[in-house]
Scaffold this motif. Structure first.
Motif, PDB file in Angstrom:
ATOM      1  N   LEU A   1      32.857 -20.569 -21.248  1.00  0.00           N
ATOM      2  CA  LEU A   1      32.540 -19.973 -19.950  1.00  0.00           C
ATOM      3  C   LEU A   1      31.692 -20.859 -19.057  1.00  0.00           C
ATOM      4  N   ALA A   2      30.868 -21.709 -19.640  1.00  0.00           N
ATOM      5  CA  ALA A   2      29.957 -22.524 -18.833  1.00  0.00           C
ATOM      6  C   ALA A   2      29.578 -23.774 -19.604  1.00  0.00           C
ATOM      7  N   VAL A   3      29.160 -24.787 -18.852  1.00  0.00           N
ATOM      8  CA  VAL A   3      28.668 -26.038 -19.425  1.00  0.00           C
ATOM      9  C   VAL A   3      27.292 -26.309 -18.839  1.00  0.00           C
ATOM     10  N   ILE A   4      26.305 -26.557 -19.692  1.00  0.00           N
ATOM     11  CA  ILE A   4      24.962 -26.894 -19.232  1.00  0.00           C
ATOM     12  C   ILE A   4      24.434 -28.052 -20.067  1.00  0.00           C
TER      13      ILE A   4
ATOM     14  N   SER B   1       8.833 -33.071 -21.649  1.00  0.00           N
ATOM     15  CA  SER B   1       9.537 -33.495 -20.443  1.00  0.00           C
ATOM     16  C   SER B   1       9.138 -32.621 -19.255  1.00  0.00           C
ATOM     17  N   PRO B   2       8.981 -33.215 -18.058  1.00  0.00           N
ATOM     18  CA  PRO B   2       8.623 -32.409 -16.879  1.00  0.00           C
ATOM     19  C   PRO B   2       9.715 -31.418 -16.487  1.00  0.00           C
ATOM     20  N   ARG B   3      10.940 -31.632 -16.956  1.00  0.00           N
ATOM     21  CA  ARG B   3      12.042 -30.726 -16.631  1.00  0.00           C
ATOM     22  C   ARG B   3      12.300 -29.701 -17.736  1.00  0.00           C
ATOM     23  N   PHE B   4      11.445 -29.676 -18.742  1.00  0.00           N
ATOM     24  CA  PHE B   4      11.719 -28.823 -19.887  1.00  0.00           C
ATOM     25  C   PHE B   4      11.753 -27.348 -19.515  1.00  0.00           C
ATOM     26  N   ASP B   5      10.760 -26.876 -18.761  1.00  0.00           N
ATOM     27  CA  ASP B   5      10.714 -25.449 -18.431  1.00  0.00           C
ATOM     28  C   ASP B   5      11.970 -25.021 -17.670  1.00  0.00           C
ATOM     29  N   ARG B   6      12.406 -25.859 -16.746  1.00  0.00           N
ATOM     30  CA  ARG B   6      13.602 -25.521 -15.968  1.00  0.00           C
ATOM     31  C   ARG B   6      14.843 -25.485 -16.858  1.00  0.00           C
ATOM     32  N   SER B   7      15.001 -26.488 -17.722  1.00  0.00           N
ATOM     33  CA  SER B   7      16.178 -26.532 -18.583  1.00  0.00           C
ATOM     34  C   SER B   7      16.136 -25.411 -19.630  1.00  0.00           C
ATOM     35  N   ARG B   8      14.930 -25.071 -20.092  1.00  0.00           N
ATOM     36  CA  ARG B   8      14.787 -23.953 -21.033  1.00  0.00           C
ATOM     37  C   ARG B   8      15.229 -22.654 -20.380  1.00  0.00           C
ATOM     38  N   ARG B   9      14.797 -22.429 -19.145  1.00  0.00           N
ATOM     39  CA  ARG B   9      15.152 -21.204 -18.449  1.00  0.00           C
ATOM     40  C   ARG B   9      16.653 -21.159 -18.153  1.00  0.00           C
ATOM     41  N   THR B  10      17.240 -22.311 -17.816  1.00  0.00           N
ATOM     42  CA  THR B  10      18.685 -22.358 -17.570  1.00  0.00           C
ATOM     43  C   THR B  10      19.453 -21.973 -18.817  1.00  0.00           C
ATOM     44  N   LEU B  11      19.024 -22.490 -19.964  1.00  0.00           N
ATOM     45  CA  LEU B  11      19.677 -22.156 -21.225  1.00  0.00           C
ATOM     46  C   LEU B  11      19.616 -20.662 -21.491  1.00  0.00           C
ATOM     47  N   VAL B  12      18.424 -20.103 -21.422  1.00  0.00           N
ATOM     48  CA  VAL B  12      18.238 -18.684 -21.733  1.00  0.00           C
ATOM     49  C   VAL B  12      19.020 -17.798 -20.756  1.00  0.00           C
ATOM     50  N   ASP B  13      18.899 -18.085 -19.466  1.00  0.00           N
ATOM     51  CA  ASP B  13      19.572 -17.259 -18.458  1.00  0.00           C
ATOM     52  C   ASP B  13      21.092 -17.353 -18.587  1.00  0.00           C
ATOM     53  N   THR B  14      21.595 -18.549 -18.863  1.00  0.00           N
ATOM     54  CA  THR B  14      23.043 -18.722 -18.987  1.00  0.00           C
ATOM     55  C   THR B  14      23.587 -17.964 -20.184  1.00  0.00           C
ATOM     56  N   LEU B  15      22.910 -18.063 -21.321  1.00  0.00           N
ATOM     57  CA  LEU B  15      23.376 -17.342 -22.502  1.00  0.00           C
ATOM     58  C   LEU B  15      23.334 -15.828 -22.276  1.00  0.00           C
ATOM     59  N   ARG B  16      22.278 -15.336 -21.645  1.00  0.00           N
ATOM     60  CA  ARG B  16      22.188 -13.901 -21.359  1.00  0.00           C
ATOM     61  C   ARG B  16      23.344 -13.460 -20.448  1.00  0.00           C
ATOM     62  N   THR B  17      23.578 -14.238 -19.400  1.00  0.00           N
ATOM     63  CA  THR B  17      24.606 -13.862 -18.425  1.00  0.00           C
ATOM     64  C   THR B  17      25.996 -13.906 -19.044  1.00  0.00           C
ATOM     65  N   MET B  18      26.301 -14.977 -19.763  1.00  0.00           N
ATOM     66  CA  MET B  18      27.646 -15.134 -20.313  1.00  0.00           C
ATOM     67  C   MET B  18      27.930 -14.166 -21.453  1.00  0.00           C
ATOM     68  N   ALA B  19      26.901 -13.697 -22.117  1.00  0.00           N
ATOM     69  CA  ALA B  19      27.109 -12.724 -23.194  1.00  0.00           C
ATOM     70  C   ALA B  19      27.722 -11.434 -22.679  1.00  0.00           C
ATOM     71  N   ASP B  20      27.555 -11.149 -21.394  1.00  0.00           N
ATOM     72  CA  ASP B  20      28.093  -9.921 -20.807  1.00  0.00           C
ATOM     73  C   ASP B  20      29.538 -10.061 -20.340  1.00  0.00           C
ATOM     74  N   VAL B  21      30.081 -11.295 -20.382  1.00  0.00           N
ATOM     75  CA  VAL B  21      31.448 -11.509 -19.907  1.00  0.00           C
ATOM     76  C   VAL B  21      32.435 -11.047 -20.972  1.00  0.00           C
TER      77      VAL B  21
END
Length: 344
Positions: free
Chosen positions: A101-104, A112-132
């Motif tokens: 469904l998605a690639v991240i 890493s300075p981008r860790f929080d953003r990438s962590r949130r992207t992972l969590v949000d994407t998995l939550r969203t795609m689980a409902d598909v």
């Protein structure tokens, strides 16, 4: 609890992803696998709500594992890739065609300075795609079916604007692969995709369709038979007939490039000679731009509910009363061939 299975050949990555996900109170990591063979077996045994899938793995890679899962025990799959280099990116895109469904990108080190953003992207994407709601995807036939017959009452030869999001690569493959390399109109495409994967997406298109696919450039003159793909972080628009404009205007609905920006400029510049196609995807990006297409006398095609991986963007367009025809990507292709007076 959201039940997640992680498939990755790196123990470091498994440990990091597990720690990230289990930090969330509503997520449980129900299992981990070190390759695709083990991952497919665990999907059958554990029946997770969503799978986090690496691409490059021994015995069975992420693409092959995705195909196996989607043909036997359909489960929402998110490709979590640790490399933006080819062939990893192209294999990630192929996994979308196979049913992911998605690639991240994979989160880096916690320092890493981008860790929080990438962590949130992972969590949000998995939550969203689980409902598909996903369906079984069987191997494609060796010979594609002939385009269905459609009746059209007018010809619109100017430009074709297409937008897609979740589920888009599968729909785009079905639509664009039915068009010949001498298709007599330029095609502009916005596909919502994670940062770092655009070049691989364009390369995949060039390996899949007869048309030539390129990343759009500012001021570029558009030509028939070419698919111009909106670049990362910029809106893809038409500045005048035959010329592209890339803008740094604020995101629309959280997206840049946005479908609405593309469609609005299509209606404004090409009027009744513009065709807008809105494909599978979450949310409502594109609806505001489609109003400009309709008001200018252009044609709006939407992917039908039964053929969408996610019936979000097409649904929003249909509910707004902006769609002339809702149909499968194959029927959409047949209509475009008719509109441009091409015999399939």
């Amino acid at each position: 609890m959201l039940r997640v299975l992680i498939i990755d050949d790196s123990q470091v990555a498994l440990d990091l992803l597990t720690a990230i996900l289990e930090h969330e109170s509503d997520i449980e990591v129900v299992g981990t696998a070190r390759d695709g063979v083990e991952g497919v077996e665990l999907v059958e045994r554990l029946r997770p709500d969503v799978v986090s899938m690496d691409v490059q793995m021994p015995r069975m890679d992420g693409f092959a594992a995705t195909r196996a899962i989607m043909s036997t025990h359909p489960t929402p799959i998110v490709i979590v890739s640790g490399s933006m280099e080819s062939p990893n990116v192209e294999k990630s895109i192929l996994s979308l065609r196979a049913g992911a469904l998605a690639v991240i990108g994979k989160p880096g080190a916690p320092t890493s300075p981008r860790f929080d953003r990438s962590r949130r992207t992972l969590v949000d994407t998995l939550r969203t795609m689980a409902d598909v709601k996903v369906v079984r995807i069987r191997p494609a036939p060796l010979r594609p079916a002939a385009p269905p017959k459609v009746d059209v009452d007018h010809r619109i030869p100017g430009v074709i604007a297409i937008a897609a999001s979740t589920g888009g690569p599968v729909a785009l493959d079905q639509l664009l692969s039915a068009l010949p390399d001498d298709f007599p109109a330029p095609i502009l495409l916005v596909q919502h995709i994670s940062t770092g994967f655009l070049d691989g997406f364009v390369a995949w298109l060039n390996d899949t369709i007869a048309l030539k696919a390129v990343t759009a450039e500012h001021g570029q003159r558009i030509r028939p038979g070419v698919v111009y793909v909106g670049p990362e972080g910029r809106h893809l628009c038409l500045g005048s007939k035959g010329r592209l404009t890339l803008t740094d205007d604020p995101p629309l609905g959280g997206f840049r490039p946005a479908a609405s920006a593309l469609f609005e400029s299509t209606g404004r510049v090409y009027g009744a000679e513009g065709v807008a196609c809105i494909m599978s995807g979450m949310g409502c990006d594109g609806v505001d731009g489609l109003r400009a297409v309709r008001q200018a006398g252009g044609l709006v095609l939407a992917q039908s509910k039964e053929t969408c991986v996610v019936y979000g963007m097409p649904r929003a367009a249909a509910e707004a009363g902006l769609v002339d025809h809702s149909e499968s990507p194959q029927r959409m292709a047949a209509r475009l061939l008719k509109l441009t007076n091409v015999n399939p």
